[in-house]
Write a protein that holds these residues in place. Structure first.
Motif, PDB file in Angstrom:
ATOM      1  N   ASN A  68     -14.703  12.574  -3.971  1.00  0.00           N
ATOM      2  CA  ASN A  68     -15.126  12.989  -2.631  1.00  0.00           C
ATOM      3  C   ASN A  68     -14.084  12.697  -1.551  1.00  0.00           C
ATOM      4  O   ASN A  68     -14.372  12.900  -0.369  1.00  0.00           O
ATOM      5  N   ALA A  69     -12.924  12.254  -1.940  1.00  0.00           N
ATOM      6  CA  ALA A  69     -11.832  12.037  -0.985  1.00  0.00           C
ATOM      7  C   ALA A  69     -10.551  12.568  -1.611  1.00  0.00           C
ATOM      8  O   ALA A  69     -10.222  12.231  -2.756  1.00  0.00           O
ATOM      9  N   ALA A  70      -9.840  13.368  -0.854  1.00  0.00           N
ATOM     10  CA  ALA A  70      -8.621  13.970  -1.389  1.00  0.00           C
ATOM     11  C   ALA A  70      -7.480  12.974  -1.472  1.00  0.00           C
ATOM     12  O   ALA A  70      -6.621  13.086  -2.351  1.00  0.00           O
ATOM     13  N   SER A  71      -7.481  12.002  -0.559  1.00  0.00           N
ATOM     14  CA  SER A  71      -6.379  11.038  -0.549  1.00  0.00           C
ATOM     15  C   SER A  71      -6.826   9.751   0.125  1.00  0.00           C
ATOM     16  O   SER A  71      -7.768   9.742   0.924  1.00  0.00           O
ATOM     17  N   VAL A  72      -6.118   8.673  -0.192  1.00  0.00           N
ATOM     18  CA  VAL A  72      -6.412   7.365   0.386  1.00  0.00           C
ATOM     19  C   VAL A  72      -5.124   6.586   0.578  1.00  0.00           C
ATOM     20  O   VAL A  72      -4.097   6.874  -0.042  1.00  0.00           O
ATOM     21  N   MET A  73      -5.210   5.594   1.427  1.00  0.00           N
ATOM     22  CA  MET A  73      -4.168   4.571   1.523  1.00  0.00           C
ATOM     23  C   MET A  73      -4.695   3.369   0.746  1.00  0.00           C
ATOM     24  O   MET A  73      -5.738   2.810   1.075  1.00  0.00           O
ATOM     25  N   ASN A  74      -3.980   2.999  -0.311  1.00  0.00           N
ATOM     26  CA  ASN A  74      -4.433   1.890  -1.145  1.00  0.00           C
ATOM     27  C   ASN A  74      -3.230   1.310  -1.878  1.00  0.00           C
ATOM     28  O   ASN A  74      -2.115   1.846  -1.787  1.00  0.00           O
ATOM     29  N   GLY A  75      -3.461   0.238  -2.611  1.00  0.00           N
ATOM     30  CA  GLY A  75      -2.363  -0.410  -3.307  1.00  0.00           C
ATOM     31  C   GLY A  75      -2.318  -0.050  -4.775  1.00  0.00           C
ATOM     32  O   GLY A  75      -3.264   0.529  -5.325  1.00  0.00           O
ATOM     33  N   PRO A  76      -1.219  -0.388  -5.444  1.00  0.00           N
ATOM     34  CA  PRO A  76      -1.076  -0.070  -6.870  1.00  0.00           C
ATOM     35  C   PRO A  76      -2.133  -0.756  -7.725  1.00  0.00           C
ATOM     36  O   PRO A  76      -2.407  -0.332  -8.843  1.00  0.00           O
TER      37      PRO A  76
ATOM     38  N   PRO B  51       0.825  -1.217   0.000  1.00  0.00           N
ATOM     39  CA  PRO B  51       0.000   0.000   0.000  1.00  0.00           C
ATOM     40  C   PRO B  51       0.860   1.268   0.000  1.00  0.00           C
ATOM     41  O   PRO B  51       1.952   1.293   0.582  1.00  0.00           O
ATOM     42  N   VAL B  52       0.331   2.300  -0.649  1.00  0.00           N
ATOM     43  CA  VAL B  52       1.021   3.586  -0.742  1.00  0.00           C
ATOM     44  C   VAL B  52       0.005   4.705  -0.519  1.00  0.00           C
ATOM     45  O   VAL B  52      -1.186   4.454  -0.324  1.00  0.00           O
ATOM     46  N   PHE B  53       0.491   5.929  -0.547  1.00  0.00           N
ATOM     47  CA  PHE B  53      -0.360   7.114  -0.397  1.00  0.00           C
ATOM     48  C   PHE B  53      -0.765   7.595  -1.790  1.00  0.00           C
ATOM     49  O   PHE B  53       0.089   7.899  -2.624  1.00  0.00           O
ATOM     50  N   ILE B  54      -2.061   7.652  -2.035  1.00  0.00           N
ATOM     51  CA  ILE B  54      -2.571   8.062  -3.343  1.00  0.00           C
ATOM     52  C   ILE B  54      -3.465   9.285  -3.142  1.00  0.00           C
ATOM     53  O   ILE B  54      -4.334   9.287  -2.257  1.00  0.00           O
ATOM     54  N   TYR B  55      -3.254  10.318  -3.935  1.00  0.00           N
ATOM     55  CA  TYR B  55      -4.038  11.543  -3.745  1.00  0.00           C
ATOM     56  C   TYR B  55      -4.558  12.081  -5.072  1.00  0.00           C
ATOM     57  O   TYR B  55      -4.011  11.805  -6.148  1.00  0.00           O
ATOM     58  N   ASN B  56      -5.639  12.813  -4.962  1.00  0.00           N
ATOM     59  CA  ASN B  56      -6.265  13.470  -6.105  1.00  0.00           C
ATOM     60  C   ASN B  56      -5.609  14.836  -6.277  1.00  0.00           C
ATOM     61  O   ASN B  56      -5.751  15.722  -5.426  1.00  0.00           O
ATOM     62  N   LYS B  57      -4.895  15.015  -7.361  1.00  0.00           N
ATOM     63  CA  LYS B  57      -4.130  16.256  -7.556  1.00  0.00           C
ATOM     64  C   LYS B  57      -5.024  17.491  -7.675  1.00  0.00           C
ATOM     65  O   LYS B  57      -4.548  18.615  -7.470  1.00  0.00           O
ATOM     66  N   ALA B  58      -6.289  17.285  -7.973  1.00  0.00           N
ATOM     67  CA  ALA B  58      -7.209  18.419  -8.044  1.00  0.00           C
ATOM     68  C   ALA B  58      -7.620  18.889  -6.658  1.00  0.00           C
ATOM     69  O   ALA B  58      -8.079  20.034  -6.502  1.00  0.00           O
ATOM     70  N   LEU B  59      -7.436  18.026  -5.642  1.00  0.00           N
ATOM     71  CA  LEU B  59      -7.859  18.362  -4.282  1.00  0.00           C
ATOM     72  C   LEU B  59      -6.688  18.521  -3.308  1.00  0.00           C
ATOM     73  O   LEU B  59      -6.861  19.089  -2.232  1.00  0.00           O
ATOM     74  N   MET B  60      -5.523  18.013  -3.680  1.00  0.00           N
ATOM     75  CA  MET B  60      -4.348  18.080  -2.808  1.00  0.00           C
ATOM     76  C   MET B  60      -3.133  18.349  -3.684  1.00  0.00           C
ATOM     77  O   MET B  60      -2.866  17.602  -4.637  1.00  0.00           O
ATOM     78  N   ASP B  61      -2.399  19.391  -3.359  1.00  0.00           N
ATOM     79  CA  ASP B  61      -1.281  19.793  -4.215  1.00  0.00           C
ATOM     80  C   ASP B  61      -0.155  18.772  -4.235  1.00  0.00           C
ATOM     81  O   ASP B  61       0.425  18.496  -5.281  1.00  0.00           O
ATOM     82  N   GLN B  62       0.162  18.257  -3.067  1.00  0.00           N
ATOM     83  CA  GLN B  62       1.265  17.296  -2.970  1.00  0.00           C
ATOM     84  C   GLN B  62       1.086  16.427  -1.742  1.00  0.00           C
ATOM     85  O   GLN B  62       0.289  16.743  -0.858  1.00  0.00           O
ATOM     86  N   ALA B  63       1.812  15.336  -1.711  1.00  0.00           N
ATOM     87  CA  ALA B  63       1.723  14.425  -0.576  1.00  0.00           C
ATOM     88  C   ALA B  63       2.414  15.035   0.634  1.00  0.00           C
ATOM     89  O   ALA B  63       3.517  15.585   0.518  1.00  0.00           O
TER      90      ALA B  63
END
Length: 430
Positions: free
Chosen positions: A271-279, A159-171
């Motif tokens: 509806n979520a800016a970021s999640v913990m999920n796998g590739p 698992p890694v940190f995955i984010y929506n670039k439209a809602l979060m600029d960077q990790a």
């Protein structure tokens, strides 16, 4: 007199024979010793006409170029067959091995190694330290059982940190930063960060990062009697998990069997800016039109990385092969840097080959780089049979923690007691 002379002559003849035979015998001994040393140095058995390999479904495309170069170098034909790696390969090996129809080499997920070795389906392999040094330490650890090596790694996922670039600029760099961002971004049906932390596969990273562990690792041998899921660090990790639920930063539907689907739906709907999920989730996110960013998990409050569980797929020599030396040479060949790189290009399976982490093919691929970096901190899922007794008690404990029905220490104490009882009941004598 005649008797003395006769004895004397016999001694002379005997000495003559010994003198004549001595050099020849010594030469023969030296020749035999040389042949033995030559065989030992080569370490080779007679070349077989063919090796048979079982590969995962839809992955033969990556195996073919490696086979071609192996056949060219060693003059041994290699035939492969694709089977589902999750269960088909293991189950088919159980049938075909005793029947005399087993392959020489198979691929398996590392968490099956302990069980198949216990069943007598795989054999230990011997490789040079230079070969082992090719791979990340954790990926080699995943191929160990009871302190012995049973394969070489071909790919890794965690698992890694995955984010929506439209809602979060960077990790964010730390979980503390993420927590503050999540508080700002969580409102109504919008969430800053979602993780399914009543799932022990996901929660393990926080528990281990704070100092907990499943089974104590003693130089590659896991001690089933030393369980660290309710030690001080594990409790701290569980308290950190509980905080996210208690502060309302995760939606109520994120608990139980539907939690993963709820997380995926919220993220893919924006509806979520970021999640913990796998590739494995990335393609669905991209298909939903999300511009995703991928990074290693942010650091924990204690400064340690989130020590996620890691899955490693590997290559293994079966117990039934008549050609263990050449089967081992084959898996060394197909996991070398060149062939590992080709496999990534053709399948996107991320190789745990250290030299490829900085290779442009990985370094310039955001998702691959994140998985490769996170894998450096990840811990292979325990591959001993007793691991089957851990999942359910830990899921129950984490759910009571997430819902606030139990404090972390009490829940983890109960879980560990259940795990120990189940191990003693279902795995006697191990």
């Amino acid at each position: 007199m005649k008797k003395s002379l006769s004895i004397f002559m016999m001694l002379v003849l005997l000495l003559g024979l010994l003198a004549a035979c001595g050099p020849d015998r010594e030469a023969r001994e030296q020749s035999t010793e040389g042949e033995n040393n030559n065989t030992e140095n080569q370490g080779e058995e007679p070349k077989p006409e063919k090796l048979v390999v079982w590969e995962d479904v839809d992955k033969g495309i990556a195996l073919e170029p490696a086979i071609e170069s192996f056949e060219k170098e060693y003059g041994i034909e290699v035939e492969y067959q694709e089977l589902n790696m999750a269960d088909k390969i293991r189950d088919q090996l159980r049938l075909d091995g005793p029947a005399g129809n087993a392959p020489d080499v198979v691929t398996l997920p590392h968490d099956q190694i302990g069980q198949v070795v216990t069943e007598g389906l795989l054999q230990e392999i011997q490789v040079d330290d230079a070969v082992l040094d090719t791979f990340s330490e954790s990926s080699i650890s995943a191929q160990m059982f009871d302190g012995k090596l049973y394969g070489l790694p071909k790919s890794t996922e965690t698992p890694v940190f995955i984010y929506n670039k439209a809602l979060m600029d960077q990790a964010p760099e730390t979980m503390d930063e993420l927590y503050e961002q999540a508080k700002e971004l969580t409102s109504g049906d919008q969430y800053g960060f979602i993780a399914v932390l009543d799932d022990f596969y996901m929660a393990h990273g926080y528990i281990a990062g704070m100092g907990g562990y499943v089974f104590k690792d003693n130089d590659g041998a896991l001690d089933r009697n030393d369980i660290g899921l309710n030690n001080e660090g594990a409790i701290a990790g569980a308290e950190f998990i509980q905080k996210w639920y208690a502060d309302g930063l995760f939606p109520s539907g994120i608990i139980g069997e539907t939690g993963g689907a709820a997380r995926d739906g919220l993220f893919n709907e924006g509806n979520a800016a970021s999640v913990m999920n796998g590739p494995w989730a990335l393609q669905g996110m991209k298909d939903a039109g999300i511009d995703v960013g991928v990074a290693p998990m942010p650091k924990l409050p204690n400064g340690e990385p989130v020590k996620t569980f890691m899955g490693v797929k590997g290559w293994h020599v079966t117990q039934f092969t008549k050609n263990p030396y050449w089967a081992t040479k084959f898996i060394e060949h197909i996991t070398n840097e060149e062939n590992a790189k080709t496999r990534f290009e053709l399948t996107q399976e991320i190789p745990p080959v250290k030299s490829l982490i900085d290779d442009p093919i990985i370094a310039e691929n955001e998702a691959a780089k994140a998985v490769a970096e996170q894998s450096q901190y990840a811990i292979p899922m325990p591959n001993i049979p007793e691991m089957s007794e851990v999942w359910s008690p830990m899921a129950s404990a984490l759910q009571t923690i997430a819902t606030g029905k139990s404090d972390p220490k009490a829940a983890l104490d109960e879980a560990v007691e259940t795990i120990k009882t189940n191990i003693e009941t279902n795995h006697p004598g191990n």
